[in-house]
Design an enzyme around this catalytic site. Sequence first.
Site, mmCIF file in Angstrom:
data_model
loop_
_atom_site.group_PDB
_atom_site.id
_atom_site.type_symbol
_atom_site.label_atom_id
_atom_site.label_comp_id
_atom_site.label_asym_id
_atom_site.label_seq_id
_atom_site.Cartn_x
_atom_site.Cartn_y
_atom_site.Cartn_z
ATOM 1 N N ASP A 3 -61.736 36.742 8.195
ATOM 2 C CA ASP A 3 -62.403 37.255 7.008
ATOM 3 C C ASP A 3 -63.322 38.380 7.499
ATOM 4 O O ASP A 3 -63.674 38.420 8.685
ATOM 5 C CB ASP A 3 -63.205 36.111 6.372
ATOM 6 C CG ASP A 3 -64.049 36.584 5.222
ATOM 7 O OD1 ASP A 3 -63.530 37.316 4.367
ATOM 8 O OD2 ASP A 3 -65.250 36.223 5.174
ATOM 9 N N LEU A 4 -63.707 39.289 6.627
ATOM 10 C CA LEU A 4 -64.557 40.414 7.059
ATOM 11 C C LEU A 4 -66.039 40.159 6.740
ATOM 12 O O LEU A 4 -66.865 40.026 7.643
ATOM 13 C CB LEU A 4 -64.077 41.700 6.362
ATOM 14 C CG LEU A 4 -64.882 42.960 6.642
ATOM 15 C CD1 LEU A 4 -64.791 43.377 8.101
ATOM 16 C CD2 LEU A 4 -64.381 44.124 5.763
ATOM 17 N N ASP A 5 -66.331 40.071 5.422
ATOM 18 C CA ASP A 5 -67.725 39.950 4.980
ATOM 19 C C ASP A 5 -68.289 38.601 5.416
ATOM 20 O O ASP A 5 -67.798 37.556 4.999
ATOM 21 C CB ASP A 5 -67.799 40.065 3.448
ATOM 22 C CG ASP A 5 -67.382 41.445 2.948
ATOM 23 O OD1 ASP A 5 -67.831 42.440 3.529
ATOM 24 O OD2 ASP A 5 -66.605 41.525 1.989
ATOM 25 N N THR A 65 -72.154 42.033 5.148
ATOM 26 C CA THR A 65 -72.214 42.890 3.954
ATOM 27 C C THR A 65 -72.713 42.127 2.736
ATOM 28 O O THR A 65 -72.953 42.736 1.698
ATOM 29 C CB THR A 65 -70.818 43.478 3.645
ATOM 30 O OG1 THR A 65 -69.882 42.451 3.901
ATOM 31 C CG2 THR A 65 -70.509 44.680 4.505
ATOM 32 N N LYS A 80 -70.085 34.571 -2.619
ATOM 33 C CA LYS A 80 -69.484 34.830 -1.305
ATOM 34 C C LYS A 80 -68.001 34.456 -1.287
ATOM 35 O O LYS A 80 -67.630 33.357 -1.695
ATOM 36 C CB LYS A 80 -70.227 34.064 -0.212
ATOM 37 C CG LYS A 80 -71.573 34.691 0.090
ATOM 38 C CD LYS A 80 -72.210 34.104 1.331
ATOM 39 C CE LYS A 80 -73.540 34.785 1.597
ATOM 40 N NZ LYS A 80 -74.320 34.088 2.597
ATOM 41 N N SER A 87 -59.146 39.782 3.979
ATOM 42 C CA SER A 87 -60.385 39.952 3.211
ATOM 43 C C SER A 87 -60.106 40.147 1.729
ATOM 44 O O SER A 87 -59.138 40.816 1.355
ATOM 45 C CB SER A 87 -61.135 41.180 3.746
ATOM 46 O OG SER A 87 -62.179 41.542 2.870
ATOM 47 N N ALA A 88 -60.987 39.603 0.890
ATOM 48 C CA ALA A 88 -60.870 39.787 -0.558
ATOM 49 C C ALA A 88 -61.322 41.183 -0.981
ATOM 50 O O ALA A 88 -61.080 41.605 -2.106
ATOM 51 C CB ALA A 88 -61.748 38.751 -1.259
ATOM 52 N N LYS A 112 -59.008 34.148 -3.177
ATOM 53 C CA LYS A 112 -59.293 32.880 -2.484
ATOM 54 C C LYS A 112 -59.975 31.958 -3.504
ATOM 55 O O LYS A 112 -60.757 32.458 -4.295
ATOM 56 C CB LYS A 112 -60.250 33.117 -1.309
ATOM 57 C CG LYS A 112 -59.704 34.065 -0.236
ATOM 58 C CD LYS A 112 -60.797 34.414 0.774
ATOM 59 C CE LYS A 112 -60.336 35.495 1.740
ATOM 60 N NZ LYS A 112 -61.346 35.939 2.682
ATOM 61 N N GLU A 124 -63.706 31.911 8.782
ATOM 62 C CA GLU A 124 -64.242 32.104 7.423
ATOM 63 C C GLU A 124 -65.702 31.676 7.308
ATOM 64 O O GLU A 124 -66.120 30.701 7.922
ATOM 65 C CB GLU A 124 -63.447 31.231 6.452
ATOM 66 C CG GLU A 124 -62.448 31.961 5.612
ATOM 67 C CD GLU A 124 -63.033 32.949 4.621
ATOM 68 O OE1 GLU A 124 -64.254 32.935 4.360
ATOM 69 O OE2 GLU A 124 -62.267 33.750 4.081
ATOM 70 N N ASP A 125 -66.461 32.407 6.481
ATOM 71 C CA ASP A 125 -67.863 32.016 6.245
ATOM 72 C C ASP A 125 -68.051 31.429 4.846
ATOM 73 O O ASP A 125 -69.164 31.051 4.493
ATOM 74 C CB ASP A 125 -68.801 33.222 6.391
ATOM 75 C CG ASP A 125 -68.642 34.196 5.237
ATOM 76 O OD1 ASP A 125 -67.485 34.526 4.888
ATOM 77 O OD2 ASP A 125 -69.662 34.611 4.675
HETATM 78 C C1 BG6 Z 1 -65.503 39.353 -0.269
HETATM 79 C C2 BG6 Z 1 -66.995 39.089 -0.449
HETATM 80 O O1 BG6 Z 1 -65.209 39.598 1.066
HETATM 81 O O2 BG6 Z 1 -65.104 40.485 -1.039
HETATM 82 C C3 BG6 Z 1 -67.322 38.937 -1.917
HETATM 83 O O3 BG6 Z 1 -67.363 37.924 0.266
HETATM 84 C C4 BG6 Z 1 -66.836 40.162 -2.685
HETATM 85 O O4 BG6 Z 1 -68.707 38.743 -2.070
HETATM 86 C C5 BG6 Z 1 -65.346 40.369 -2.438
HETATM 87 O O5 BG6 Z 1 -67.078 40.002 -4.077
HETATM 88 C C6 BG6 Z 1 -64.779 41.600 -3.144
HETATM 89 O O6 BG6 Z 1 -65.321 42.746 -2.565
HETATM 90 P P1 BG6 Z 1 -65.193 44.213 -3.128
HETATM 91 O O7 BG6 Z 1 -65.676 45.071 -1.982
HETATM 92 O O8 BG6 Z 1 -63.739 44.460 -3.414
HETATM 93 O O9 BG6 Z 1 -66.026 44.307 -4.346
HETATM 94 MG MG MG Z 2 -66.722 36.140 3.818
#
Ligand code: BG6
Ligand code: MG
Length: 221
Positions: free
Chosen positions: A10-12, A18, A46, A115-116, A146, A170-171
């Site tokens: 996962d990224l964030d 972030t 998150k 990542s989402a 997810k 994953e966090d």
């Molecule tokens: C996830 C974050 O990685 O991405 C979420 O943990 C975030 O908080 C989601 O809403 C979507 O991100 P973005 O950048 O497409 O708005």
């Molecule tokens: Mg995350």
Amino acid sequence: MTKVLACIFDLDGVIVDTAKYHFQAWQRLAHELGFDFTEKQNERLKGVSRARSLEILLEIGNLSLNQEQKEQLAHRKNNWYVELINQMTPDEILPGAKAFLQALKEEDIKIALGSASKNAMTILQHIAMDHFFDAIIDGNKVSKAKPDPEVFLKGAEALQVAPPYCVVFEDAQAGIEAARNGHMHCVGVGSPEHLHAADFVIGSLQEITPTALLQFYAQRN
Ligand code: BG6
Ligand code: MG
């Protein structure tokens, strides 16, 4: 004996923090809409998609809006968020992330991003880590958020590794559920109280090495 052939990150919250920028942008939107939004409430966002995050925010503010209004607000929030992530530098990579990914490469373990976020490439470029991954699956490449496993399954497919040989890092609870739903192993990164469904939890990627990871899964069956 369980083999590990690939790691999906996962990224964030795992590679970069972030969440604080998402929080700032959502809080700014909440204030504009006339209600407060706390850091504790931000926990619920998150790992959750942008559209779902907005739903949760509006639920907190007790507001009900039509689809067009929601799209405008999500767009507004994203513009603020992008302004913030455009300032990011490699100094913001979380402790141990780069070293662990580098060490995995040296062990010939494949690496994917799952990542989402639709902004994942922008972030990876700012922190100069876009070249680290053998495959990048982000919010632009999936249609289900997810805890649906789509993002990780696509990552495994791109790496050509079957799900039982993949470990997800994953966090967020939604992400751990996604890994489980995809029949993958899962390491929690962060504080254990949110992540008890993971195989084990580390505070950061500084606390793990490829050897320790491979040993842990070699002992499991
Ligand atoms: C996830 C974050 O990685 O991405 C979420 O943990 C975030 O908080 C989601 O809403 C979507 O991100 P973005 O950048 O497409 O708005
Ligand atoms: Mg995350």
